[in-house]
Design an enzyme around this catalytic site. Structure first.
Site, PDB file in Angstrom:
ATOM      1  N   GLU A 157       0.805  -1.226   0.000  1.00  0.00           N
ATOM      2  CA  GLU A 157       0.000   0.000   0.000  1.00  0.00           C
ATOM      3  C   GLU A 157       0.841   1.281   0.000  1.00  0.00           C
ATOM      4  OE1 GLU A 157      -3.171  -0.443   2.914  1.00  0.00           O
ATOM      5  OE2 GLU A 157      -4.061  -2.042   1.720  1.00  0.00           O
ATOM      6  N   GLU A 162      -5.102  -8.692  -0.952  1.00  0.00           N
ATOM      7  CA  GLU A 162      -5.521  -8.429   0.428  1.00  0.00           C
ATOM      8  C   GLU A 162      -6.975  -7.990   0.498  1.00  0.00           C
ATOM      9  OE1 GLU A 162      -2.794  -6.106   3.007  1.00  0.00           O
ATOM     10  OE2 GLU A 162      -4.617  -5.478   4.057  1.00  0.00           O
ATOM     11  N   CYS A 210     -10.324  -7.826   3.765  1.00  0.00           N
ATOM     12  CA  CYS A 210     -10.924  -8.301   5.015  1.00  0.00           C
ATOM     13  C   CYS A 210     -12.194  -7.505   5.252  1.00  0.00           C
ATOM     14  CB  CYS A 210      -9.974  -8.169   6.199  1.00  0.00           C
ATOM     15  SG  CYS A 210      -9.668  -6.487   6.724  1.00  0.00           S
ATOM     16  N   ASN A 239     -14.232  -9.985  -9.022  1.00  0.00           N
ATOM     17  CA  ASN A 239     -12.832 -10.044  -9.443  1.00  0.00           C
ATOM     18  C   ASN A 239     -12.576 -11.182 -10.416  1.00  0.00           C
ATOM     19  OD1 ASN A 239     -10.766  -8.084  -8.114  1.00  0.00           O
ATOM     20  ND2 ASN A 239     -12.336  -8.443  -6.582  1.00  0.00           N
TER      21      ASN A 239
END
Ligand SMILES: *[C@@H]1O[C@H](CO)[C@@H](O)[C@H](O)[C@H]1NC(C)=O
Ligand SMILES: *[C@@H]1O[C@H](CO)[C@@H](O)[C@H](O)[C@H]1NC(C)=O
Ligand SMILES: *[C@@H]1O[C@H](CO)[C@@H](O)[C@H](O)[C@H]1NC(C)=O
Ligand SMILES: *[C@@H]1O[C@H](CO)[C@@H](O)[C@H](O)[C@H]1NC(C)=O
Ligand SMILES: *[C@@H]1O[C@H](CO)[C@@H](O)[C@H](O)[C@H]1NC(C)=O
Ligand SMILES: *[C@@H]1O[C@H](CO)[C@@H](O)[C@H](O)[C@H]1NC(C)=O
Length: 527
Positions: free
Chosen positions: A255, A358, A360, A389
């Protein structure tokens, strides 16, 4: 023929009674159940490969089903039943193929490792088997933070001392690697029947590599140390390699734009120009020349909205493009950036893969409680994001922390979030959340090497009145289909509607009918 089939189903029922799955030990919460595992019990699921002309259906639902299995036979397509007598008609076209799947998995953070180790050994094994074994979700990828991340109990880097040691003479793994991350990855590799591919991203460089800007408070990696920082990545891969863990891919930084949005201690900011320079002069050449071979270099490793600066702009320079094997993308705030950007990248750069690295739930300020036991709403977030996706060509989807405690930690930054497995060390048990099963409906049934294939909804052409159209509301459903390496077809369907729906699925000359439970995810494997 029919009798033969009946015989086969009798036989398979017989086999089943031998290999019966252990059912979920449910504990009811407000929306739905969690499945409780302890030292002596944990639910399992096996993937049976259907014989020619057979299909197997697995359903998980808000009403509490978890990989509930049923069986059936396909039949010659008759077209006698008209298209409107079903809520959903899907036409699967195996000859239209898209991306090849690399895998699905989760992250072995320090926090995941610490929670895992807090359980008694027998429960630790159940947790690993739940994720990695053939009785579980068959995870085939793992992401491991290089150094500490927010999901650690302290910030740390490797080779902090001696200061300005550009030769990295004192590079050793941290106790967290040795005690938690490396053993957890080993346990998963041992339980898995396929190679578990490990991807990494670097979080924290040693303090001496970093410059802190007085006015903004932003931290940068000192350009004088770019080469040392690149060597640091290769060193990390070498040390993990010595532990028998081969790094499959890495990104330049986790990030890189995050510090612009919020202050997170221990993260460095990368501007587009700095990242371009680092990739071209340091990271690219160093990783290509690292003694650990074939490490894939991934651009971005940040949210969708960073794909323009951190991929599209950077690779205008061919000298950089040649080092980039693929693009890593995170899912936070996906709703703010439509997936068209993914479509554009796969169209313009067909030889670069896109991997979701990633995700969550429970990360938003308004997500209270952070750990929401038995939330079907959160399972839906996973299902919808993975479906979207996959339909936009990603080759895999990697979840964040594989397990957390009941608070959603530990996290030294108090950045509590949810996880598919919540560990309750005190009671020597762990709880499998609905998100765990959401992951499994994909990870278990779409093995590495599967090709996505076309699946389209057939919208009835007859003139229908408004009420009939509403009754058929197609927007409730989302689906994706794959051709597996063993030539079976896997279809995953999300039914968001509050009532049961009927679906007719057509593959080539064959067709069959399945019931889609209210608020459920269904995986069908057909041969
Ligand atoms: C473990 O879970 C099983 C199934 O729910 C239960 O029967 C058993 O009592 C539990 N064991 C312990 C030690 O809590
Ligand atoms: C159902 O739809 C398919 C595909 O559009 C079409 O070929 C078929 O004729 C339709 N069947 C009926 C009975 O309308
Ligand atoms: C090497 O690193 C360790 C901590 O990882 C530190 O205790 C030690 O002092 C360092 N050695 C030198 C020569 O700086
Ligand atoms: C490390 O290098 C910086 C310049 O990059 C210098 O200012 C500093 O004094 C050095 N520190 C040590 C302990 O050598
Ligand atoms: C580990 O992190 C360092 C800097 O934090 C980076 O230079 C190195 O490339 C990383 N290693 C891997 C394998 O990602
Ligand atoms: C590649 O690595 C070798 C040995 O580690 C080193 O001698 C050589 O200079 C490196 N080449 C480049 C281009 O970095």
């Amino acid at each position: 023929m029919k009798h033969f089939r009946k015989l086969k189903i009798l036989l398979s029922l017989f086999v089943l009674s031998v290999h019966a799955d252990l059912p979920c030990a449910p504990r009811q919460y407000e929306e739905t159940v969690v499945c409780v595992c302890n030292t002596t019990y944990c639910d399992t699921v096996t993937r049976e490969i259907p014989d020619d002309g057979n299909y197997i259906v697995y359903t998980s639902s808000k009403s509490g089903k978890r990989f509930s299995k049923s069986y059936g036979f396909t039949q010659e397509q008759s077209y006698t039943s008209d298209n409107e007598s079903f809520d959903l008609v899907l036409d699967v076209q195996p000859e239209k193929m898209y991306q090849t799947i690399e895998g699905f998995g989760g992250a072995v953070t320090d926090s995941a490792g610490i929670n895992w180790k807090s359980l008694p050994p027998a429960a630790q094994q159940h947790l690993i088997d739940s994720y990695c074994s053939e009785d579980g979700l068959e995870y085939s990828m793992i992401r491991v933070p290089n150094t500490s991340s927010d999901f650690s109990t302290r910030p740390y880097a490797y080779n902090e001392y001696p200061i300005n040691d550009t030769k990295l003479t004192n590079f050793t793994l941290a106790p967290e690697d040795v005690l938690y991350k490396v053993p957890m990855i080993h346990a998963c590799m041992k339980a898995a029947k396929v190679d578990v591919e490990v991807v990494t991203a670097s979080w924290a460089p040693p303090t001496w590599m970093v410059i802190k800007e007085q006015n903004s408070g932003f931290q940068y990696v000192n350009e004088d140390y770019y080469q040392a920082y690149a060597d640091y990545q290769c060193k990390f891969a070498e040390l993990y390699n010595q532990q028998g863990i081969k790094i499959w891919g890495l990104s330049a930084a986790n990030e890189p734009l995050l510090p612009f949005l919020l202050e997170v201690k221990g993260t460095q900011i990368w501007t587009k120009n700095k990242m371009a320079k680092f990739l071209k002069n340091n990271l690219g050449p160093t990783i290509r020349n690292c003694s650990v071979q074939d490490i894939r270099i991934m651009a971005a490793d940040d949210q969708r909205y960073t794909l323009v600066p951190f991929f599209e702009s950077i690779v205008e320079d061919d000298e950089i493009l040649k080092y980039i094997d693929g693009i890593a993308v995170h899912y936070y705030f996906d709703e703010s950036t439509p997936p068209a950007i993914l479509a554009r990248i796969s169209k313009n750069y067909p030889d670069k893969f896109i991997l979701s690295t990633e995700a969550c739930v429970g990360f938003k300020l308004t997500d209270i409680p952070k750990v929401d036991l038995g939330s079907w709403k959160r399972a839906k977030v996973y299902i919808k994001d993975i479906l979207e996706n996959l339909n936009y060509n990603i080759i895999g989807w990697i979840d964040w922390n594989m397990c957390l405690n009941k608070e959603g930690g530990p996290t030294w930054l108090k950045n509590y979030v949810d996880s598919p497995i919540i560990v309750d060390a005190q009671n020597e048990e762990f709880l499998k959340q609905p998100t765990f099963y959401a992951m499994g409906h994909f990870s278990k049934f779409i093995p590495r090497g599967s090709r996505r294939i076309e699946v389209s909804k057939i919208i009835p052409t007859e003139e229908l009145d408004v009420q009939e159209l509403q009754a058929l509301d197609q927007s409730y459903y989302d689906s994706v289909a794959f051709l597996t390496p063993t030539d079976t077809i896997v279809v995953v369907i999300h039914n968001e509607a509050a009532n049961t729906k009927s679906a007719n699925i057509r593959v080539g000359q064959q067709e069959f009918f399945v019931k889609l439970d209210a608020e459920s995810v269904t995986t069908i494997e057909v041969a």
